[in-house]
Design a protein around this motif. Structure first.
Motif, PDB file in Angstrom:
ATOM      1  N   LEU A 117      -5.020  -1.659  -3.389  1.00 17.90           N
ATOM      2  CA  LEU A 117      -4.473  -2.940  -2.925  1.00 17.90           C
ATOM      3  C   LEU A 117      -5.110  -3.414  -1.627  1.00 17.90           C
ATOM      4  O   LEU A 117      -4.841  -4.533  -1.185  1.00 17.90           O
ATOM      5  CB  LEU A 117      -2.956  -2.817  -2.736  1.00 17.90           C
ATOM      6  CG  LEU A 117      -2.135  -2.580  -4.012  1.00 17.90           C
ATOM      7  CD1 LEU A 117      -0.676  -2.330  -3.656  1.00 17.90           C
ATOM      8  CD2 LEU A 117      -2.249  -3.781  -4.951  1.00 17.90           C
ATOM      9  N   ARG A 167      -0.447 -10.643  -0.523  1.00 14.96           N
ATOM     10  CA  ARG A 167      -0.092 -10.181  -1.867  1.00 14.96           C
ATOM     11  C   ARG A 167      -0.173  -8.655  -1.981  1.00 14.96           C
ATOM     12  O   ARG A 167       0.707  -8.024  -2.558  1.00 14.96           O
ATOM     13  CB  ARG A 167      -1.029 -10.833  -2.882  1.00 14.96           C
ATOM     14  CG  ARG A 167      -0.729 -10.430  -4.321  1.00 14.96           C
ATOM     15  CD  ARG A 167      -1.711 -11.095  -5.266  1.00 14.96           C
ATOM     16  NE  ARG A 167      -1.470 -10.679  -6.653  1.00 14.96           N
ATOM     17  CZ  ARG A 167      -2.212 -11.061  -7.684  1.00 14.96           C
ATOM     18  NH1 ARG A 167      -3.249 -11.874  -7.481  1.00 14.96           N
ATOM     19  NH2 ARG A 167      -1.934 -10.640  -8.901  1.00 14.96           N
ATOM     20  N   GLY A 168      -1.236  -8.059  -1.427  1.00 13.42           N
ATOM     21  CA  GLY A 168      -1.380  -6.612  -1.514  1.00 13.42           C
ATOM     22  C   GLY A 168      -0.241  -5.877  -0.835  1.00 13.42           C
ATOM     23  O   GLY A 168       0.259  -4.861  -1.350  1.00 13.42           O
ATOM     24  N   GLU A 169       0.176  -6.372   0.318  1.00 15.14           N
ATOM     25  CA  GLU A 169       1.281  -5.730   1.034  1.00 15.14           C
ATOM     26  C   GLU A 169       2.592  -5.901   0.271  1.00 15.14           C
ATOM     27  O   GLU A 169       3.450  -5.003   0.270  1.00 15.14           O
ATOM     28  CB  GLU A 169       1.398  -6.297   2.444  1.00 15.14           C
ATOM     29  CG  GLU A 169       0.197  -5.961   3.333  1.00 15.14           C
ATOM     30  CD  GLU A 169       0.393  -6.400   4.766  1.00 15.14           C
ATOM     31  OE1 GLU A 169       1.489  -6.915   5.086  1.00 15.14           O
ATOM     32  OE2 GLU A 169      -0.541  -6.232   5.567  1.00 15.14           O
ATOM     33  N   ARG A 170       2.789  -7.018  -0.383  1.00 15.84           N
ATOM     34  CA  ARG A 170       4.004  -7.219  -1.184  1.00 15.84           C
ATOM     35  C   ARG A 170       4.097  -6.188  -2.299  1.00 15.84           C
ATOM     36  O   ARG A 170       5.154  -5.590  -2.529  1.00 15.84           O
ATOM     37  CB  ARG A 170       4.015  -8.624  -1.787  1.00 15.84           C
ATOM     38  CG  ARG A 170       4.094  -9.742  -0.764  1.00 15.84           C
ATOM     39  CD  ARG A 170       4.242 -11.084  -1.451  1.00 15.84           C
ATOM     40  NE  ARG A 170       4.208 -12.173  -0.479  1.00 15.84           N
ATOM     41  CZ  ARG A 170       4.623 -13.406  -0.724  1.00 15.84           C
ATOM     42  NH1 ARG A 170       5.103 -13.714  -1.912  1.00 15.84           N
ATOM     43  NH2 ARG A 170       4.561 -14.336   0.214  1.00 15.84           N
ATOM     44  N   TRP A 171       2.971  -5.965  -2.978  1.00 17.52           N
ATOM     45  CA  TRP A 171       2.993  -5.014  -4.087  1.00 17.52           C
ATOM     46  C   TRP A 171       3.155  -3.589  -3.584  1.00 17.52           C
ATOM     47  O   TRP A 171       3.780  -2.761  -4.252  1.00 17.52           O
ATOM     48  CB  TRP A 171       1.731  -5.154  -4.932  1.00 17.52           C
ATOM     49  CG  TRP A 171       1.764  -6.355  -5.832  1.00 17.52           C
ATOM     50  CD1 TRP A 171       1.019  -7.492  -5.728  1.00 17.52           C
ATOM     51  CD2 TRP A 171       2.629  -6.542  -6.963  1.00 17.52           C
ATOM     52  NE1 TRP A 171       1.360  -8.377  -6.713  1.00 17.52           N
ATOM     53  CE2 TRP A 171       2.339  -7.823  -7.498  1.00 17.52           C
ATOM     54  CE3 TRP A 171       3.608  -5.775  -7.569  1.00 17.52           C
ATOM     55  CZ2 TRP A 171       2.998  -8.332  -8.607  1.00 17.52           C
ATOM     56  CZ3 TRP A 171       4.273  -6.278  -8.676  1.00 17.52           C
ATOM     57  CH2 TRP A 171       3.960  -7.535  -9.192  1.00 17.52           C
ATOM     58  N   PHE A 172       2.603  -3.274  -2.407  1.00 16.22           N
ATOM     59  CA  PHE A 172       2.773  -1.920  -1.896  1.00 16.22           C
ATOM     60  C   PHE A 172       4.224  -1.668  -1.482  1.00 16.22           C
ATOM     61  O   PHE A 172       4.747  -0.562  -1.675  1.00 16.22           O
ATOM     62  CB  PHE A 172       1.841  -1.659  -0.708  1.00 16.22           C
ATOM     63  CG  PHE A 172       1.874  -0.224  -0.254  1.00 16.22           C
ATOM     64  CD1 PHE A 172       1.180   0.753  -0.942  1.00 16.22           C
ATOM     65  CD2 PHE A 172       2.618   0.153   0.850  1.00 16.22           C
ATOM     66  CE1 PHE A 172       1.219   2.079  -0.544  1.00 16.22           C
ATOM     67  CE2 PHE A 172       2.675   1.474   1.258  1.00 16.22           C
ATOM     68  CZ  PHE A 172       1.968   2.446   0.560  1.00 16.22           C
ATOM     69  N   GLY A 187       6.644  -2.879  -2.968  1.00 12.40           N
ATOM     70  CA  GLY A 187       7.284  -2.640  -4.250  1.00 12.40           C
ATOM     71  C   GLY A 187       6.965  -1.281  -4.854  1.00 12.40           C
ATOM     72  O   GLY A 187       7.558  -0.897  -5.868  1.00 12.40           O
ATOM     73  N   TRP A 188       6.041  -0.542  -4.227  1.00 17.95           N
ATOM     74  CA  TRP A 188       5.669   0.781  -4.727  1.00 17.95           C
ATOM     75  C   TRP A 188       6.012   1.857  -3.691  1.00 17.95           C
ATOM     76  O   TRP A 188       5.303   2.829  -3.520  1.00 17.95           O
ATOM     77  CB  TRP A 188       4.178   0.837  -5.062  1.00 17.95           C
ATOM     78  CG  TRP A 188       3.790   2.031  -5.878  1.00 17.95           C
ATOM     79  CD1 TRP A 188       3.102   3.130  -5.472  1.00 17.95           C
ATOM     80  CD2 TRP A 188       4.093   2.261  -7.267  1.00 17.95           C
ATOM     81  NE1 TRP A 188       2.951   4.025  -6.494  1.00 17.95           N
ATOM     82  CE2 TRP A 188       3.542   3.516  -7.615  1.00 17.95           C
ATOM     83  CE3 TRP A 188       4.761   1.526  -8.238  1.00 17.95           C
ATOM     84  CZ2 TRP A 188       3.660   4.053  -8.892  1.00 17.95           C
ATOM     85  CZ3 TRP A 188       4.865   2.058  -9.509  1.00 17.95           C
ATOM     86  CH2 TRP A 188       4.314   3.308  -9.833  1.00 17.95           C
ATOM     87  N   PRO A 212       9.943  -3.425  -7.591  1.00 11.76           N
ATOM     88  CA  PRO A 212       8.993  -4.544  -7.471  1.00 11.76           C
ATOM     89  C   PRO A 212       9.676  -5.900  -7.387  1.00 11.76           C
ATOM     90  O   PRO A 212       9.231  -6.785  -6.632  1.00 11.76           O
ATOM     91  CB  PRO A 212       8.144  -4.419  -8.744  1.00 11.76           C
ATOM     92  CG  PRO A 212       8.220  -2.977  -9.107  1.00 11.76           C
ATOM     93  CD  PRO A 212       9.620  -2.569  -8.745  1.00 11.76           C
ATOM     94  N   VAL A 227      -2.935   3.857  -4.610  1.00 11.37           N
ATOM     95  CA  VAL A 227      -2.416   2.497  -4.776  1.00 11.37           C
ATOM     96  C   VAL A 227      -2.702   1.667  -3.529  1.00 11.37           C
ATOM     97  O   VAL A 227      -3.137   0.504  -3.620  1.00 11.37           O
ATOM     98  CB  VAL A 227      -0.898   2.539  -5.068  1.00 11.37           C
ATOM     99  CG1 VAL A 227      -0.282   1.150  -4.929  1.00 11.37           C
ATOM    100  CG2 VAL A 227      -0.639   3.076  -6.472  1.00 11.37           C
ATOM    101  N   GLN A 242       9.271  -8.516  -4.229  1.00 12.24           N
ATOM    102  CA  GLN A 242       8.776  -9.888  -4.385  1.00 12.24           C
ATOM    103  C   GLN A 242       9.775 -10.904  -3.843  1.00 12.24           C
ATOM    104  O   GLN A 242       9.394 -11.883  -3.186  1.00 12.24           O
ATOM    105  CB  GLN A 242       8.479 -10.162  -5.857  1.00 12.24           C
ATOM    106  CG  GLN A 242       7.342  -9.337  -6.431  1.00 12.24           C
ATOM    107  CD  GLN A 242       6.022  -9.577  -5.712  1.00 12.24           C
ATOM    108  OE1 GLN A 242       5.652 -10.718  -5.408  1.00 12.24           O
ATOM    109  NE2 GLN A 242       5.310  -8.501  -5.423  1.00 12.24           N
TER     110      GLN A 242
END
Length: 589
Positions: free
Chosen positions: A393, A329-334, A336-337, A315, A389, A319
């Motif tokens: 997101l 934001r949603g694509e950034r967190w995905f 990171g997953w 993550p 997830v 970021q």
């Protein structure tokens, strides 16, 4: 071992490898989820699949050469000219930040938790840098995230394999060089290994470039030449300096993808089949060497390492890599997953750890079982959670169809406008300037470039296409294009049928369903259109009007259902039907 035992063992490994991949395809899960437990279980239950008993001292060199073939194939997909703009910035950041932070965090964590020396911990950390398209690709195909996410993660996975292979080889030689006194001798050994790998790759790429450019070779012979060159160069480099063959393979692959004057095919069926088989064989064989006893004191510390990599390191990398970009934001967190480990991690761990153990590097015996646990844990975790997830997101690709219509005849443009009015995102392509002008005048999206190159090349402009409709008046072109595109486009590929079973050189002899059923060919559609027939849409609230012919049904969720020569979808209430109206003046019967 007797000859019969060797035959039984090798045969069992091949059957388990292919059987596991077949089962995974039926279950629609990454093959790793089946290969790893099958290999581990087989190794625990029987000695017949133990590659070290079957092959003895030749197992490690064979693994090294097999990984060289995989890395060469990965390098062939790295046409750097296609890595541009926004995607390039994010991918480059993911590569160098991911490599740096993974090596630092994993190495510092492994020393106290896994009870390793710093040299063994750095080797493990370098191995765990890699992810790879053979793992990420199937996961993304199942999840279907947005086009930008898919493009970024596939490019990262394709590039990190060769980067990780080079890093692993360099760190391995650096670790061994650390045994010798004196900084100068260590630096000299490290530099010599790098130079051997790079020089071998450059020579191999030069020889291949001359052969493929100057000698007329069939596709089969060209593939054999590449395979022989990769294995020959990698073996020669390994003979000169241990494990420098991986560096040469990566250099050769990337060079062949970027050297001018070569037209390597985007699809390499034999090479793809060979790589898939090698991956299966390696996973079964390597998993079989991991014994329950070797895992006894490694599982819990390795799971703690997985938690660090999954919950903290990745993550943070995502970021930082997307900082000050327009990635939502949603694509950034995905991003990171999504960092599962795969075949290159397993193979390099198997290759390097045995020799480090022989050199009495403290903790080296834990490298392979720890890598095994990390691979199993990350693939299982991401495989089970990626879809929910992505849905949470809001980064899933819409289910709505996005068809590509090939052809620019007036009736085809009329059809595209009708599909657009039904709510679909339509893309068109045509070769003639007049047809392309007609498409643009209608306000439709026009696909850039040459059709087959765009549809089959790495980083293709046609990403997100859910199906292709081949509507040109050249029946042989439609047939050939359907054969080429069928393996590279996500959805179905349909073409207009030829006027008769004897019309054309290619068209009568290719499979696949024809659009609209018998009789409604491209020439017949053009004739009716000239007489006043038009493509119309309406909401389905009863039978098809008299004199009209059903062409497509668009479901409320945006799925496009074509009429073919073997299937006519039944419209339901709320569907949109696309119809061909009767010619002007024709009697409605």
């Amino acid at each position: 071992m007797t000859a019969d035992q060797v035959l039984v063992g090798i045969g069992l490994i091949v059957v388990l490898a292919v059987g596991s991949q077949l089962l995974a395809s039926r279950l629609r899960v990454p093959a790793l989820l089946v290969l790893l437990p099958v290999g581990f279980t087989a190794g625990a239950l029987t000695d017949d699949v133990d590659p070290e008993r079957l092959l003895g001292s030749s197992f490690s060199p064979l693994v090294s050469l097999a990984v060289a073939v995989i890395l060469y194939d990965a390098g062939l997909g790295l046409d750097l000219k296609r890595l541009k703009g926004h995607t390039r910035r994010v991918v480059v950041r993911l590569l160098w930040l991911g490599t740096l932070l993974t090596v630092v965090s994993a190495a510092l964590f492994a020393v106290p938790v896994l009870d390793m020396s710093m040299r063994a911990a750095v080797m493990l950390a370098a191995i765990l840098v890699v992810s790879g398209p053979t793992v990420v690709g199937p996961l993304l195909n199942f999840v279907r995230p947005t086009e930008r996410l898919q493009r970024v993660l596939i490019w990262e996975g394709s590039l990190i394999d060769p980067v990780g292979g080079i890093l692993g080889a360099l760190v391995f030689h650096g670790v061994l060089a650390g045994e010798r006194p004196g900084f100068g001798s260590q630096l000299a050994g490290f530099s010599a290994s790098t130079a051997v790998g790079v020089a071998g790759g450059a020579v191999g790429a030069g020889v291949l470039w001359l052969l493929l450019r100057q000698v007329q070779l069939s596709e089969e012979l060209a593939t054999s030449v590449q395979l022989a060159a990769v294995i020959g160069v990698a073996a020669a480099c390994d003979a000169l300096r241990d494990d420098t063959g991986l560096i040469s393979a990566v250099v050769m692959g990337m060079a062949m993808a970027n050297l001018p004057g070569l037209d390597l095919p985007a699809r390499r069926p034999f090479f793809d089949t060979l790589v898939s088989l090698i991956i299966g064989l390696l996973f079964i064989s390597i998993s079989a060497t991991v014994t329950p006893a070797s895992l006894r004191h490694v599982v819990l510390p390795s799971l703690a390492l997985v938690a660090l990599l999954v919950l903290v390191t990745r993550p943070l990398v995502a970021q930082l890599a997307t900082l000050r970009t327009d990635v939502p934001r949603g694509e950034r967190w995905f991003i990171g997953w999504m960092a599962p480990r795969g075949i290159v991690a397993a193979a390099t761990a198997s290759t390097f750890s045995a020799e480090l153990v022989d050199h009495d590097i403290a903790g080296a015996q834990r490298i392979l079982p720890a890598t095994f646990v990390v691979i199993v844990a990350t693939v299982t975790l991401y495989g089970l959670t990626a879809f929910p997830v992505a849905r949470r997101l809001g980064v899933l690709r819409p289910a709505r169809s996005r068809p590509l219509l090939v052809g620019g005849a007036p009736w085809a443009v009329d059809l595209a406008c009708a599909l657009r009015s039904a709510g679909l995102d339509v893309l068109m392509w045509a070769g003639a300037d007049g047809e392309r002008a007609r498409i643009e005048e209608a306000g439709l999206k026009l696909a850039p470039g040459e059709l087959l190159a765009s549809a089959t090349g790495a980083g293709a402009e046609l990403e997100g296409i859910t199906g292709v409709l081949l509507l040109t008046d050249e029946d042989d072109f439609n047939a050939l294009a359907s054969m080429t595109l069928r393996e590279s486009v996500e959805g179905a590929v349909h073409r207009l049928g030829p006027p008769s079973s004897r019309h054309g050189v290619v068209a009568p002899y290719t499979g696949g369903e024809s659009l609209f059923g018998a009789g409604l060919t491209g020439r017949e559609l053009a004739r009716r259109y000239e007489r006043g027939a038009r493509v119309v849409t309406q909401t389905s609230d009863g039978p098809v009007p008299a004199g009209h012919q059903l062409l497509f049904v668009v479901r409320p969720d945006g799925r496009l259902m074509p009429v073919t020569d073997s299937l006519t979808p039944a419209p339901d209430t709320g569907d949109t039907v696309v119809l061909l109206s009767p010619p002007a003046g024709a009697a409605a019967v």
